[in-house]
Enzyme design. Structure first.
Site, PDB file in Angstrom:
ATOM      1  N   GLY A   1       0.966  -1.266  -0.025  1.00 27.88           N
ATOM      2  CA  GLY A   1      -0.037  -0.002   0.146  1.00 27.88           C
ATOM      3  C   GLY A   1       1.142   1.204  -0.125  1.00 27.88           C
ATOM      4  O   GLY A   1       1.693   1.274  -0.705  1.00 27.88           O
TER       5      GLY A   1
ATOM      6  N   SER B   1       5.435  -5.514  -1.612  1.00 25.41           N
ATOM      7  CA  SER B   1       5.584  -4.169  -1.803  1.00 25.41           C
ATOM      8  C   SER B   1       5.944  -3.231  -0.750  1.00 25.41           C
ATOM      9  O   SER B   1       7.316  -3.260  -0.575  1.00 25.41           O
ATOM     10  CB  SER B   1       4.092  -3.734  -2.382  1.00 25.41           C
ATOM     11  OG  SER B   1       4.033  -2.161  -2.934  1.00 25.41           O
ATOM     12  N   ALA B   2       5.147  -2.287  -0.221  1.00 20.36           N
ATOM     13  CA  ALA B   2       5.646  -1.424   1.016  1.00 20.36           C
ATOM     14  C   ALA B   2       6.265  -2.607   2.102  1.00 20.36           C
ATOM     15  O   ALA B   2       7.141  -1.976   2.950  1.00 20.36           O
ATOM     16  CB  ALA B   2       4.556  -0.571   1.443  1.00 20.36           C
TER      17      ALA B   2
ATOM     18  N   HIS C   1       8.343  -3.390  -7.215  1.00 23.04           N
ATOM     19  CA  HIS C   1       7.415  -3.008  -8.387  1.00 23.04           C
ATOM     20  C   HIS C   1       8.443  -2.577  -9.666  1.00 23.04           C
ATOM     21  O   HIS C   1       7.909  -1.717 -10.753  1.00 23.04           O
ATOM     22  CB  HIS C   1       6.614  -2.090  -8.420  1.00 23.04           C
ATOM     23  CG  HIS C   1       5.706  -2.574  -7.456  1.00 23.04           C
ATOM     24  ND1 HIS C   1       4.516  -3.439  -7.459  1.00 23.04           N
ATOM     25  CD2 HIS C   1       5.549  -1.937  -5.834  1.00 23.04           C
ATOM     26  CE1 HIS C   1       3.833  -3.562  -6.448  1.00 23.04           C
ATOM     27  NE2 HIS C   1       4.422  -2.735  -5.441  1.00 23.04           N
TER      28      HIS C   1
ATOM     29  N   GLU D   1       8.193  -7.189 -11.007  1.00 22.98           N
ATOM     30  CA  GLU D   1       7.133  -7.918 -10.353  1.00 22.98           C
ATOM     31  C   GLU D   1       7.317  -9.494 -10.801  1.00 22.98           C
ATOM     32  O   GLU D   1       8.232  -9.993 -11.623  1.00 22.98           O
ATOM     33  CB  GLU D   1       5.915  -7.648 -11.500  1.00 22.98           C
ATOM     34  CG  GLU D   1       5.676  -6.086 -11.961  1.00 22.98           C
ATOM     35  CD  GLU D   1       4.928  -5.533 -10.347  1.00 22.98           C
ATOM     36  OE1 GLU D   1       3.860  -5.371 -10.639  1.00 22.98           O
ATOM     37  OE2 GLU D   1       5.409  -5.291  -9.540  1.00 22.98           O
TER      38      GLU D   1
END
Length: 239
Positions: free
Chosen positions: A92, A124-125, A161, A196
């Site tokens: 997020g 991700s985060a 990413h 990814e």
């Protein structure tokens, strides 16, 4: 080295269900770690809200035979971190995630527990904050955290990413431009830019790139960025 980490670049690939591409990776990680109960940190989920985020992740983890419970429903955040057998930090907005980790007094505590060997996974985060700082996130700074310093579970920066796609109709900076700016200002810091459908796995002191047939790019100082494939030795990043 006791750290046991799974740092995933992304949760969703185009045309695939949420966490579908990496669910076997998560299952293997938890099985190898002897984990059945997973403490979830939803603080990066600004848009969907913590309840919805927990529901979304829990549904996937249940299919893997894992019990997931979210920290936002617990009365004492520090105690549940101290008691956790596995910690999963979702993606997020990284700035909001770091803000909440500091506000709840658990940034250093999670770091300590992971360094003691408690299984840690993020996407991700949640992967970005496992590095030295949030400075190589892709996110907008929607809130100002107490510090940019993060968990320092690995001695380098992570850029999830990562893409080297260049749109000739776009006149702004590329991702490489932004990361080269970082290494120019921070010449001693390495940056692992993970694409990814890949992840970084740290187990028994060995760091490896895992996932689908892909590569990551490493940035350092004024050096030309270099690509590393799934079979490459990338343990120099841990020195």
């Amino acid at each position: 080295m006791k750290r046991n980490l799974l740092l995933i670049s992304n949760s969703t690939n185009a045309g695939e269900k949420y966490l579908d591409w990496c669910k076997d990776m998560i299952k293997d990680f938890c099985n190898e770690s002897g984990v059945k109960n997973v403490l979830f940190i939803p603080y990066a989920g600004v848009s969907m809200g913590y309840d919805n985020y927990e529901t979304k992740v829990k549904a996937v983890f249940e299919t893997l035979g894992l019990n997931l419970y979210s920290i936002h429903k617990q009365a004492d955040a520090k105690k549940v971190v101290q008691d956790a057998e596995c910690i999963a930090v979702g993606g997020g907005n990284t700035f909001h995630l770091v803000y909440e980790l500091y506000r709840n007094g658990i940034m250093e505590l999670i770091s300590q527990r992971a360094k003691e060997g408690v299984a840690y996974m993020g996407w991700s985060a949640g992967s970005n904050v496992a590095g030295m700082s949030l400075k190589t996130t892709n996110d907008m700074p929607i809130i100002e955290p107490e510090s940019f310093d993060c968990m320092k579970l690995v001695p380098f920066q992570i850029n999830p990413h990562y893409t080297d796609f260049f749109d000739p109709k776009h006149g702004g900076e590329t991702r490489d431009d932004r990361l080269n700016e970082f290494t120019k200002v921070n010449p001693d810091m390495w940056v692992a830019a993970i694409r990814e459908a890949t992840a970084l796995r740290l187990k028994d002191g060995k760091l490896s790139l895992i996932g689908r047939n892909n590569k990551m790019k490493v940035f350092h100082g004024s050096d030309e960025p270099k690509e590393y494939d799934l079979n490459a030795d990338i343990n120099f990043l841990m020195k």
